[in-house]
Design a protein around this motif. Sequence first.
Motif, PDB file in Angstrom:
ATOM      1  N   ASN A   1       0.822  -1.196   0.000  1.00 54.12           N
ATOM      2  CA  ASN A   1       0.000   0.000   0.000  1.00 54.12           C
ATOM      3  C   ASN A   1       0.864   1.257   0.000  1.00 54.12           C
ATOM      4  O   ASN A   1       0.603   2.200  -0.755  1.00 54.12           O
ATOM      5  CB  ASN A   1      -0.948  -0.007   1.207  1.00 54.12           C
ATOM      6  CG  ASN A   1      -1.920   1.136   1.164  1.00 54.12           C
ATOM      7  OD1 ASN A   1      -2.400   1.518   0.110  1.00 54.12           O
ATOM      8  ND2 ASN A   1      -2.210   1.690   2.324  1.00 54.12           N
TER       9      ASN A   1
ATOM     10  N   ASN B   1       2.403   1.741  -3.409  1.00 52.38           N
ATOM     11  CA  ASN B   1       1.414   2.225  -4.381  1.00 52.38           C
ATOM     12  C   ASN B   1       1.142   3.711  -4.194  1.00 52.38           C
ATOM     13  O   ASN B   1       1.046   4.454  -5.174  1.00 52.38           O
ATOM     14  CB  ASN B   1       0.109   1.438  -4.268  1.00 52.38           C
ATOM     15  CG  ASN B   1       0.208   0.061  -4.875  1.00 52.38           C
ATOM     16  OD1 ASN B   1       1.052  -0.184  -5.734  1.00 52.38           O
ATOM     17  ND2 ASN B   1      -0.635  -0.844  -4.423  1.00 52.38           N
ATOM     18  N   VAL B   2       1.022   4.143  -2.949  1.00 56.66           N
ATOM     19  CA  VAL B   2       0.805   5.573  -2.680  1.00 56.66           C
ATOM     20  C   VAL B   2       2.008   6.381  -3.155  1.00 56.66           C
ATOM     21  O   VAL B   2       1.859   7.423  -3.804  1.00 56.66           O
ATOM     22  CB  VAL B   2       0.526   5.803  -1.171  1.00 56.66           C
ATOM     23  CG1 VAL B   2       0.604   7.276  -0.812  1.00 56.66           C
ATOM     24  CG2 VAL B   2      -0.808   5.215  -0.783  1.00 56.66           C
ATOM     25  N   LYS B   3       3.209   5.897  -2.859  1.00 55.65           N
ATOM     26  CA  LYS B   3       4.432   6.599  -3.277  1.00 55.65           C
ATOM     27  C   LYS B   3       4.522   6.659  -4.802  1.00 55.65           C
ATOM     28  O   LYS B   3       4.852   7.699  -5.375  1.00 55.65           O
ATOM     29  CB  LYS B   3       5.661   5.886  -2.693  1.00 55.65           C
ATOM     30  CG  LYS B   3       6.973   6.532  -3.018  1.00 55.65           C
ATOM     31  CD  LYS B   3       7.146   7.822  -2.284  1.00 55.65           C
ATOM     32  CE  LYS B   3       8.538   8.365  -2.504  1.00 55.65           C
ATOM     33  NZ  LYS B   3       8.680   9.714  -2.028  1.00 55.65           N
ATOM     34  N   ARG B   4       4.225   5.550  -5.467  1.00 59.13           N
ATOM     35  CA  ARG B   4       4.266   5.524  -6.932  1.00 59.13           C
ATOM     36  C   ARG B   4       3.262   6.509  -7.523  1.00 59.13           C
ATOM     37  O   ARG B   4       3.579   7.255  -8.453  1.00 59.13           O
ATOM     38  CB  ARG B   4       4.004   4.116  -7.457  1.00 59.13           C
ATOM     39  CG  ARG B   4       4.056   4.057  -8.989  1.00 59.13           C
ATOM     40  CD  ARG B   4       3.793   2.689  -9.554  1.00 59.13           C
ATOM     41  NE  ARG B   4       2.446   2.284  -9.266  1.00 59.13           N
ATOM     42  CZ  ARG B   4       2.110   1.091  -8.769  1.00 59.13           C
ATOM     43  NH1 ARG B   4       3.029   0.200  -8.511  1.00 59.13           N
ATOM     44  NH2 ARG B   4       0.854   0.796  -8.522  1.00 59.13           N
ATOM     45  N   ASN B   5       2.048   6.534  -6.972  1.00 56.95           N
ATOM     46  CA  ASN B   5       1.035   7.471  -7.474  1.00 56.95           C
ATOM     47  C   ASN B   5       1.452   8.922  -7.259  1.00 56.95           C
ATOM     48  O   ASN B   5       1.261   9.762  -8.144  1.00 56.95           O
ATOM     49  CB  ASN B   5      -0.316   7.197  -6.806  1.00 56.95           C
ATOM     50  CG  ASN B   5      -0.930   5.889  -7.247  1.00 56.95           C
ATOM     51  OD1 ASN B   5      -0.578   5.357  -8.295  1.00 56.95           O
ATOM     52  ND2 ASN B   5      -1.815   5.353  -6.440  1.00 56.95           N
ATOM     53  N   ASN B   6       2.028   9.212  -6.091  1.00 59.02           N
ATOM     54  CA  ASN B   6       2.507  10.575  -5.827  1.00 59.02           C
ATOM     55  C   ASN B   6       3.654  10.959  -6.763  1.00 59.02           C
ATOM     56  O   ASN B   6       3.692  12.076  -7.279  1.00 59.02           O
ATOM     57  CB  ASN B   6       2.944  10.735  -4.374  1.00 59.02           C
ATOM     58  CG  ASN B   6       1.781  10.857  -3.425  1.00 59.02           C
ATOM     59  OD1 ASN B   6       0.672  11.192  -3.834  1.00 59.02           O
ATOM     60  ND2 ASN B   6       2.027  10.567  -2.169  1.00 59.02           N
TER      61      ASN B   6
ATOM     62  N   THR C   1       4.264   9.722  -9.728  1.00 59.11           N
ATOM     63  CA  THR C   1       3.727   9.880 -11.080  1.00 59.11           C
ATOM     64  C   THR C   1       3.021  11.222 -11.217  1.00 59.11           C
ATOM     65  O   THR C   1       3.193  11.928 -12.211  1.00 59.11           O
ATOM     66  CB  THR C   1       2.760   8.727 -11.418  1.00 59.11           C
ATOM     67  OG1 THR C   1       3.466   7.492 -11.284  1.00 59.11           O
ATOM     68  CG2 THR C   1       2.222   8.855 -12.832  1.00 59.11           C
ATOM     69  N   LYS C   2       2.252  11.587 -10.206  1.00 59.98           N
ATOM     70  CA  LYS C   2       1.559  12.880 -10.216  1.00 59.98           C
ATOM     71  C   LYS C   2       2.564  14.033 -10.279  1.00 59.98           C
ATOM     72  O   LYS C   2       2.420  14.960 -11.079  1.00 59.98           O
ATOM     73  CB  LYS C   2       0.679  13.009  -8.977  1.00 59.98           C
ATOM     74  CG  LYS C   2      -0.175  14.254  -8.949  1.00 59.98           C
ATOM     75  CD  LYS C   2      -1.032  14.274  -7.698  1.00 59.98           C
ATOM     76  CE  LYS C   2      -0.552  15.460  -6.908  1.00 59.98           C
ATOM     77  NZ  LYS C   2      -1.052  15.565  -5.579  1.00 59.98           N
TER      78      LYS C   2
ATOM     79  N   ASN D   1       3.466   6.092 -19.391  1.00 60.89           N
ATOM     80  CA  ASN D   1       4.066   6.334 -18.079  1.00 60.89           C
ATOM     81  C   ASN D   1       4.695   5.030 -17.598  1.00 60.89           C
ATOM     82  O   ASN D   1       4.068   3.981 -17.670  1.00 60.89           O
ATOM     83  CB  ASN D   1       3.019   6.786 -17.075  1.00 60.89           C
ATOM     84  CG  ASN D   1       2.399   8.113 -17.429  1.00 60.89           C
ATOM     85  OD1 ASN D   1       2.901   8.828 -18.290  1.00 60.89           O
ATOM     86  ND2 ASN D   1       1.317   8.453 -16.769  1.00 60.89           N
TER      87      ASN D   1
ATOM     88  N   TYR E   1       7.121   2.902 -14.523  1.00 60.79           N
ATOM     89  CA  TYR E   1       7.519   2.861 -13.121  1.00 60.79           C
ATOM     90  C   TYR E   1       8.365   1.619 -12.899  1.00 60.79           C
ATOM     91  O   TYR E   1       8.067   0.554 -13.442  1.00 60.79           O
ATOM     92  CB  TYR E   1       6.277   2.814 -12.233  1.00 60.79           C
ATOM     93  CG  TYR E   1       6.577   2.462 -10.807  1.00 60.79           C
ATOM     94  CD1 TYR E   1       7.027   3.423  -9.928  1.00 60.79           C
ATOM     95  CD2 TYR E   1       6.431   1.160 -10.345  1.00 60.79           C
ATOM     96  CE1 TYR E   1       7.311   3.102  -8.617  1.00 60.79           C
ATOM     97  CE2 TYR E   1       6.716   0.835  -9.038  1.00 60.79           C
ATOM     98  CZ  TYR E   1       7.148   1.805  -8.176  1.00 60.79           C
ATOM     99  OH  TYR E   1       7.446   1.489  -6.881  1.00 60.79           O
TER     100      TYR E   1
ATOM    101  N   VAL F   1      10.154   6.871 -11.883  1.00 61.10           N
ATOM    102  CA  VAL F   1       8.935   7.131 -12.650  1.00 61.10           C
ATOM    103  C   VAL F   1       9.358   7.918 -13.889  1.00 61.10           C
ATOM    104  O   VAL F   1      10.087   8.901 -13.783  1.00 61.10           O
ATOM    105  CB  VAL F   1       7.914   7.947 -11.838  1.00 61.10           C
ATOM    106  CG1 VAL F   1       6.745   8.344 -12.688  1.00 61.10           C
ATOM    107  CG2 VAL F   1       7.447   7.154 -10.634  1.00 61.10           C
TER     108      VAL F   1
END
Length: 151
Positions: free
Chosen positions: A36, A39-44, A46-47, A128, A130, A145
């Motif tokens: 989890n 996933n949060v770190k990857r989403n941040n 990427t953003k 994109n 990762y 990323v």
Amino acid sequence: MFRKNITFKLTFGFLLIVIISTLLIGIISLNIFKNNIFNVKRNNMTKHALEISETLKPYITENVKGKEFTDIINLLDSIDSAKIWIVDSNTNIISASNNKNMNLTYITDADVKKTYNSIFKKALIGSNEYDEIFNPYYKEYMMTVAVPNKK
């Protein structure tokens, strides 16, 4: 005597079951938590990468050595506290990270290019990307990323 032996075996068996169950639940919980967090770190990341890409769009030209481009890269690098690399269509890597004199650095290390070649190619065709890999330039494992910068 026979009673004490049965009581000891039952108590030992119960304790063994409790310890093993606790360990298994702990290991499963840690794996779920770790996944989890990643996933949060990857989403941040990427953003942030997409925001940086949008910010850089007006400054990217054929001549990336311009003062304005260098200043904006250094500003983004200091704000985000990430290692920002810009890759051109020939997979030449430009970096401003960890550079005390505030100039852009061209990374020509063959190991770096080999390590990141597949990521660069996929990002250059528009997706994109990762990955979590060992970075030979910084000599540490890193989350990477890559996002395309479409003009």
